[in-house]
Design a protein around this motif. Structure first.
Motif, PDB file in Angstrom:
ATOM      1  N   PRO A  41       0.822  -1.220   0.000  1.00  0.00           N
ATOM      2  CA  PRO A  41       0.000   0.000   0.000  1.00  0.00           C
ATOM      3  C   PRO A  41       0.853   1.267   0.000  1.00  0.00           C
ATOM      4  CG  PRO A  41       0.049  -0.973   2.190  1.00  0.00           C
ATOM      5  CD  PRO A  41       0.755  -1.943   1.293  1.00  0.00           C
ATOM      6  N   ILE A  42       0.353   2.311  -0.677  1.00  0.00           N
ATOM      7  CA  ILE A  42       1.017   3.614  -0.695  1.00  0.00           C
ATOM      8  C   ILE A  42       0.024   4.626  -0.161  1.00  0.00           C
ATOM      9  CG2 ILE A  42       2.064   5.390  -2.153  1.00  0.00           C
ATOM     10  CD1 ILE A  42       2.861   3.194  -4.101  1.00  0.00           C
ATOM     11  N   SER A  43       0.406   5.303   0.906  1.00  0.00           N
ATOM     12  CA  SER A  43      -0.509   6.256   1.520  1.00  0.00           C
ATOM     13  C   SER A  43      -0.670   7.490   0.639  1.00  0.00           C
ATOM     14  CB  SER A  43       0.002   6.676   2.896  1.00  0.00           C
ATOM     15  OG  SER A  43       1.177   7.468   2.758  1.00  0.00           O
ATOM     16  N   LYS A  44      -1.765   8.200   0.860  1.00  0.00           N
ATOM     17  CA  LYS A  44      -2.006   9.425   0.098  1.00  0.00           C
ATOM     18  C   LYS A  44      -0.928  10.445   0.395  1.00  0.00           C
ATOM     19  CE  LYS A  44      -5.490  12.973  -0.909  1.00  0.00           C
ATOM     20  NZ  LYS A  44      -4.538  14.071  -0.806  1.00  0.00           N
ATOM     21  N   ASP A  45      -0.471  10.490   1.643  1.00  0.00           N
ATOM     22  CA  ASP A  45       0.576  11.440   2.017  1.00  0.00           C
ATOM     23  C   ASP A  45       1.862  11.163   1.250  1.00  0.00           C
ATOM     24  OD1 ASP A  45       1.679  13.564   3.786  1.00  0.00           O
ATOM     25  OD2 ASP A  45       2.932  11.902   4.503  1.00  0.00           O
ATOM     26  N   THR A  46       2.232   9.883   1.140  1.00  0.00           N
ATOM     27  CA  THR A  46       3.445   9.505   0.409  1.00  0.00           C
ATOM     28  C   THR A  46       3.299   9.842  -1.076  1.00  0.00           C
ATOM     29  OG1 THR A  46       3.959   7.723   1.946  1.00  0.00           O
ATOM     30  CG2 THR A  46       4.947   7.583  -0.249  1.00  0.00           C
ATOM     31  N   ALA A  47       2.130   9.510  -1.648  1.00  0.00           N
ATOM     32  CA  ALA A  47       1.898   9.801  -3.064  1.00  0.00           C
ATOM     33  C   ALA A  47       1.965  11.299  -3.338  1.00  0.00           C
ATOM     34  CB  ALA A  47       0.542   9.237  -3.504  1.00  0.00           C
ATOM     35  N   ASP A  48       1.402  12.083  -2.416  1.00  0.00           N
ATOM     36  CA  ASP A  48       1.430  13.542  -2.585  1.00  0.00           C
ATOM     37  C   ASP A  48       2.855  14.074  -2.547  1.00  0.00           C
ATOM     38  OD1 ASP A  48      -1.288  13.625  -2.834  1.00  0.00           O
ATOM     39  OD2 ASP A  48      -1.678  14.256  -0.766  1.00  0.00           O
ATOM     40  N   LYS A  49       3.691  13.500  -1.652  1.00  0.00           N
ATOM     41  CA  LYS A  49       5.099  13.927  -1.569  1.00  0.00           C
ATOM     42  C   LYS A  49       5.825  13.644  -2.886  1.00  0.00           C
ATOM     43  CE  LYS A  49       5.852  13.359   3.436  1.00  0.00           C
ATOM     44  NZ  LYS A  49       6.565  12.575   4.468  1.00  0.00           N
ATOM     45  N   VAL A  50       5.573  12.459  -3.431  1.00  0.00           N
ATOM     46  CA  VAL A  50       6.227  12.080  -4.686  1.00  0.00           C
ATOM     47  C   VAL A  50       5.788  13.011  -5.819  1.00  0.00           C
ATOM     48  CG1 VAL A  50       6.365  10.300  -6.471  1.00  0.00           C
ATOM     49  CG2 VAL A  50       6.561   9.674  -4.051  1.00  0.00           C
ATOM     50  N   LEU A  51       4.497  13.240  -5.923  1.00  0.00           N
ATOM     51  CA  LEU A  51       3.982  14.077  -7.000  1.00  0.00           C
ATOM     52  C   LEU A  51       4.446  15.524  -6.859  1.00  0.00           C
ATOM     53  CD1 LEU A  51       0.349  12.658  -7.309  1.00  0.00           C
ATOM     54  CD2 LEU A  51       2.311  12.191  -8.784  1.00  0.00           C
ATOM     55  N   SER A  52       4.571  15.985  -5.621  1.00  0.00           N
ATOM     56  CA  SER A  52       5.084  17.331  -5.381  1.00  0.00           C
ATOM     57  C   SER A  52       6.538  17.443  -5.814  1.00  0.00           C
ATOM     58  CB  SER A  52       4.940  17.690  -3.900  1.00  0.00           C
ATOM     59  OG  SER A  52       5.509  18.953  -3.635  1.00  0.00           O
ATOM     60  N   ALA A  53       7.330  16.406  -5.521  1.00  0.00           N
ATOM     61  CA  ALA A  53       8.738  16.400  -5.921  1.00  0.00           C
ATOM     62  C   ALA A  53       8.866  16.366  -7.450  1.00  0.00           C
ATOM     63  CB  ALA A  53       9.454  15.201  -5.300  1.00  0.00           C
ATOM     64  N   VAL A  54       8.002  15.591  -8.078  1.00  0.00           N
ATOM     65  CA  VAL A  54       8.003  15.520  -9.550  1.00  0.00           C
ATOM     66  C   VAL A  54       7.752  16.896 -10.146  1.00  0.00           C
ATOM     67  CG1 VAL A  54       6.670  14.678 -11.541  1.00  0.00           C
ATOM     68  CG2 VAL A  54       7.337  13.096  -9.720  1.00  0.00           C
ATOM     69  N   GLU A  55       6.772  17.610  -9.570  1.00  0.00           N
ATOM     70  CA  GLU A  55       6.435  18.934 -10.079  1.00  0.00           C
ATOM     71  C   GLU A  55       7.562  19.930  -9.828  1.00  0.00           C
ATOM     72  OE1 GLU A  55       2.822  22.244  -9.780  1.00  0.00           O
ATOM     73  OE2 GLU A  55       2.696  20.353  -8.662  1.00  0.00           O
ATOM     74  N   GLN A  56       8.146  19.859  -8.632  1.00  0.00           N
ATOM     75  CA  GLN A  56       9.239  20.784  -8.300  1.00  0.00           C
ATOM     76  C   GLN A  56      10.426  20.614  -9.236  1.00  0.00           C
ATOM     77  OE1 GLN A  56       9.045  20.363  -3.610  1.00  0.00           O
ATOM     78  NE2 GLN A  56      10.668  21.774  -4.200  1.00  0.00           N
ATOM     79  N   LEU A  57      10.769  19.367  -9.500  1.00  0.00           N
ATOM     80  CA  LEU A  57      11.968  19.091 -10.287  1.00  0.00           C
ATOM     81  C   LEU A  57      11.709  19.119 -11.794  1.00  0.00           C
ATOM     82  CD1 LEU A  57      13.393  16.148  -8.145  1.00  0.00           C
ATOM     83  CD2 LEU A  57      14.273  18.492  -8.247  1.00  0.00           C
ATOM     84  N   GLY A  58      10.439  19.064 -12.193  1.00  0.00           N
ATOM     85  CA  GLY A  58      10.124  18.993 -13.623  1.00  0.00           C
ATOM     86  C   GLY A  58      10.551  17.668 -14.202  1.00  0.00           C
ATOM     87  N   TYR A  59      10.313  16.594 -13.441  1.00  0.00           N
ATOM     88  CA  TYR A  59      10.749  15.253 -13.859  1.00  0.00           C
ATOM     89  C   TYR A  59       9.790  14.646 -14.876  1.00  0.00           C
ATOM     90  CZ  TYR A  59      11.515  10.204 -13.629  1.00  0.00           C
ATOM     91  OH  TYR A  59      11.723   8.887 -13.945  1.00  0.00           O
ATOM     92  N   TYR A  60      10.357  14.044 -15.931  1.00  0.00           N
ATOM     93  CA  TYR A  60       9.586  13.277 -16.899  1.00  0.00           C
ATOM     94  C   TYR A  60      10.115  11.846 -16.900  1.00  0.00           C
ATOM     95  CZ  TYR A  60       7.848  17.686 -18.712  1.00  0.00           C
ATOM     96  OH  TYR A  60       7.245  18.911 -18.831  1.00  0.00           O
ATOM     97  N   PRO A  61       9.238  10.853 -16.779  1.00  0.00           N
ATOM     98  CA  PRO A  61       9.697   9.461 -16.788  1.00  0.00           C
ATOM     99  C   PRO A  61      10.470   9.144 -18.056  1.00  0.00           C
ATOM    100  CG  PRO A  61       7.394   9.583 -16.129  1.00  0.00           C
ATOM    101  CD  PRO A  61       7.781  10.956 -16.605  1.00  0.00           C
TER     102      PRO A  61
END
Length: 346
Positions: A41-61
């Motif tokens: 399981p992945i908590s909503k808090d963890t998912a939000d942290k990941v998505l926030s980091a993606v947005e901050q860094l401008g990461y593309y898979p």
């Protein structure tokens, strides 16, 4: 950042950078971004942290890495005949909308109706494989398309009925019947007997079909066809202008003109008005495709509609049904409904 010849070179943002900023493992980042069905399981808090980091860094898979893992490129390619013709704008829009729903990117190539450009597209596909290909071919042979399929494994669908291959789904309209009916309509409903035709080179499959339909309609109605009433254009407005000028300057100008496509019909309309011919009182004009401009010009253009956005949507849906394994087995062949739209030019 690194230096090269005194210039700064950007360092790509990686999944490791996202994991570090979010304070999680790389595997957690991967599960969040791929919407994994993992039992972990992945908590909503963890998912939000990941998505926030993606947005901050401008990461593309990294799609290359993802493609290697999933044996997919997440790319489809489209070969169209003339990117300047708005008939193809709606087709490609329909394809793009469907591809977006499946998370795919679209590569669009333009052939300009040239055989060499169609062959170049095939070579490009063999160098840079894609998961699927949508073709609007005018010159490619069954053997040439088969080589692309065999060497790349790509799924192929196409617009047109002139290619018969056991692995290729096709979408085509009865353009010959629609042309025949349009000419008969001019004869029977509008009482025209002197009808000219602006064709394209007969090496193009739709050009040959539509021209033969015109000849059949005139013959079946017992009407004479003067040699000067048959002019050859090139799908373009300029081709329509040149051929219409010849038609209206001939010793026996026609009462009506049917063009193989709308661009030539619009060019013909432009020349008729420039030469002070009244449309439709002096000469009636019929096109084929129903591009957006056909209803906007004045007088508006009578034409045969093909619903090009629906064509693009259906071609793409057929393609993704094969790519995603929803459909297998023998090739399928679908028919596009065509009908005449009467407007002011007749």
């Amino acid at each position: 950042m690194s230096k090269m010849n005194g210039r700064t070179k950007a360092t790509p943002i990686t999944m490791r950078d996202v994991a570090h900023l979010a304070g999680v493992s790389q595997s957690t980042v991967s599960r969040v971004l791929s919407k994994s069905l993992s039992s972990v399981p992945i908590s909503k808090d963890t998912a939000d942290k990941v998505l926030s980091a993606v947005e901050q860094l401008g990461y593309y898979p990294n799609l290359t890495a993802s493609s290697l893992r999933k044996q997919r490129t997440f790319m489809v390619a489209v070969l169209i005949a003339d990117i300047s013709n708005s008939f193809y704008h709606s087709i490609t829009r329909g394809i793009q909308d469907v591809a977006d729903q499946y998370g795919y990117d679209v590569l669009i190539a333009n052939s300009d109706h040239l055989y060499e450009n169609e062959k170049h597209f095939c070579r490009a596909m063999m160098r840079r494989p894609v998961d699927g290909i949508i073709l609007v071919p005018y010159h490619l042979t069954v053997e040439e398309i088969d080589e692309v399929i065999q060497r790349t494994g790509a799924t192929v669908t196409m617009l047109g009925s002139h290619i018969n291959h056991p692995l290729i789904d096709t979408l085509a309209g009865d353009d010959d019947q629609a042309t025949y009916d349009a000419v008969r309509w001019l004869i029977e409903n509008k009482q025209h007997t002197d009808i000219a035709y602006i064709r394209v080179p007969l090496s193009y499959p739709p050009g040959l079909r539509r021209f033969n339909a015109y000849l059949a309609a005139m013959r079946d109605c017992g009407l004479t066809i003067r040699d000067e009433w048959i002019q050859e254009g090139d799908f373009s407005i300029e081709g329509g202008q040149r051929t219409m000028r010849a038609l209206l300057s001939s010793p026996h100008p026609p009462q009506a003109v049917v063009a193989c496509n709308d661009l030539m019909a619009l060019g013909a309309l432009n020349v008729a008005l420039d030469m002070k011919w009244r449309v439709p009182e002096d000469v009636a004009i019929v096109g084929f495709d129903d591009i957006p401009l056909a209803s906007l010009v004045r007088p508006s253009l009578t034409t045969i509609t093909q619903l090009s956005t629906d064509i693009g949507t259906q071609l793409a849906e057929m393609l993704f049904e094969r790519i995603n394994g929803v459909v297998s087995g023998p090739s399928r062949h679908w028919t596009i409904p065509l009908h005449l739209i009467e407007r002011q030019s007749t």
